[in-house]
Motif scaffolding. Structure first.
Motif, short mmCIF file in Angstrom:
data_model
loop_
_atom_site.label_atom_id
_atom_site.label_comp_id
_atom_site.label_asym_id
_atom_site.label_seq_id
_atom_site.Cartn_x
_atom_site.Cartn_y
_atom_site.Cartn_z
N LEU A 211 79.59 8.58 58.40
CA LEU A 211 80.81 7.97 58.55
C LEU A 211 80.60 7.33 59.92
O LEU A 211 80.47 8.08 60.99
CB LEU A 211 81.98 8.58 58.59
CG LEU A 211 83.38 7.76 58.72
CD1 LEU A 211 83.50 6.75 57.87
CD2 LEU A 211 84.39 8.78 58.88
N LEU A 212 80.38 5.83 60.03
CA LEU A 212 80.25 5.28 61.39
C LEU A 212 81.57 4.83 62.07
O LEU A 212 82.62 4.42 61.25
CB LEU A 212 79.52 4.02 61.08
CG LEU A 212 78.23 4.28 60.69
CD1 LEU A 212 77.47 2.86 60.08
CD2 LEU A 212 77.07 5.00 61.45
N ASN A 213 81.66 4.97 63.19
CA ASN A 213 83.06 4.80 64.05
C ASN A 213 82.57 3.28 64.28
O ASN A 213 82.00 3.14 65.65
CB ASN A 213 83.20 5.78 65.25
CG ASN A 213 84.23 5.41 65.89
OD1 ASN A 213 85.14 4.60 65.61
ND2 ASN A 213 84.83 6.09 66.86
N ASP A 214 83.62 2.29 63.69
CA ASP A 214 83.19 0.81 64.10
C ASP A 214 84.62 0.29 64.42
O ASP A 214 85.61 0.50 63.55
CB ASP A 214 82.80 0.15 62.86
CG ASP A 214 82.59 -1.36 63.35
OD1 ASP A 214 82.76 -1.66 64.55
OD2 ASP A 214 81.97 -2.21 62.50
N PRO A 215 85.19 0.50 65.90
CA PRO A 215 86.47 -0.01 66.13
C PRO A 215 86.77 -1.36 65.85
O PRO A 215 88.03 -1.56 65.66
CB PRO A 215 86.34 -0.21 67.80
CG PRO A 215 85.17 -0.11 68.18
CD PRO A 215 84.02 0.53 66.88
N LYS A 216 86.03 -2.25 65.34
CA LYS A 216 86.27 -3.65 64.78
C LYS A 216 86.79 -3.70 63.36
O LYS A 216 87.68 -4.54 63.11
CB LYS A 216 85.11 -4.52 64.97
CG LYS A 216 84.34 -4.86 66.36
CD LYS A 216 83.27 -5.55 66.26
CE LYS A 216 82.65 -5.43 67.46
NZ LYS A 216 81.14 -6.01 67.40
N TRP B 29 90.56 7.03 63.45
CA TRP B 29 89.72 7.88 64.19
C TRP B 29 90.68 8.53 65.14
O TRP B 29 91.44 8.11 65.90
CB TRP B 29 88.50 7.23 64.65
CG TRP B 29 87.34 7.06 63.80
CD1 TRP B 29 87.36 5.70 63.08
CD2 TRP B 29 86.18 7.89 63.78
NE1 TRP B 29 86.29 5.95 62.37
CE2 TRP B 29 85.43 6.93 62.64
CE3 TRP B 29 85.76 8.94 63.96
CZ2 TRP B 29 84.34 7.60 62.26
CZ3 TRP B 29 84.61 9.37 63.53
CH2 TRP B 29 83.97 8.85 62.72
N PRO B 30 90.31 9.98 65.37
CA PRO B 30 90.93 10.90 66.37
C PRO B 30 90.53 10.26 67.88
O PRO B 30 89.43 9.69 67.87
CB PRO B 30 90.83 11.99 66.40
CG PRO B 30 89.59 12.14 65.32
CD PRO B 30 89.53 10.82 64.66
#
Length: 195
Positions: free
Chosen positions: A26-31, A108-109
């Motif tokens: 799972l990738l953390n992509d803030p966009k 996301w936390p």
């Protein structure tokens, strides 16, 4: 004559159980919107597999799945090669990414401010030391001077241009005088001692 009914113990492990033999990241992509999640998946995984995996393992209903394969840049020699062989071109394996649209939002936390539980300072120091060792062992690593000191040519240029004047570093070469004691034994006496 009465017949005796013999009951057998139930056999264990008769139910088929299928465990995944792949890794999904799972990738953390803030966009991205909270209703979308981006995954890094194996090349042989398709949209239906990912949808079924998320629903059966995590109970996440999926509206739609988008996928694309990203080609990697051509590199000189392989990443994990023990001996560097210049002029051998290699294209690393492609990366497959999938984006999933979900019914429920996922946020996301927040990243913690205090990383002392995970010993972040030690990990960063170890990564720097590993990178320094890799750079020294890489192509041309032995011919590169260490980053801590200036090159001898730069120092000589500064001396010739008169920007710096020649002097001996007293901290590096401490003057030591050996004197004879009253007992007739020799002992070392340091000069230029700062108290």
């Amino acid at each position: 004559m009465a017949t005796r009914h013999i009951t057998k113990a139930p056999r264990m492990g008769t139910k088929a159980l299928y465990l995944p033999n792949f890794r999904i990241v799972l990738l953390n992509d803030p966009k991205l919107s909270p209703h979308f999640a981006s995954f890094l998946v194996p090349l042989n995984l398709n949209k239906l597999d990912l949808r079924d995996y998320l629903y059966n393992c995590y109970g996440i209903p999926v509206r739609s799945v988008r996928s694309y394969i990203q080609m990697q840049k051509v590199q000189q020699d392989k990443n994990n090669a023990k001996r560097v062989s210049p002029r051998r071109w290699h294209r690393p394996r492609s990366i497959k990414k999938m984006m999933v649209e979900m019914d429920d939002p996922f946020v996301w936390p927040k990243t913690p401010e205090d990383f002392s539980q995970w010993d972040k300072d030690f990990v960063e120091k170890r990564e720097k030391a590993n990178k320094k060792a890799r750079d020294a062992q890489g192509p041309g690593g032995a011919s590169k001077p260490p980053a801590e000191r200036k090159s001898i040519a730069e120092q000589a240029k500064e001396l010739l241009e008169g920007k710096k004047e020649w002097r001996r570093d007293d901290n590096e070469y401490e003057d030591e005088i050996v004197e004879e004691d009253a007992d007739g034994e020799w002992e070392e006496v340091e000069q230029n001692v700062k108290i």
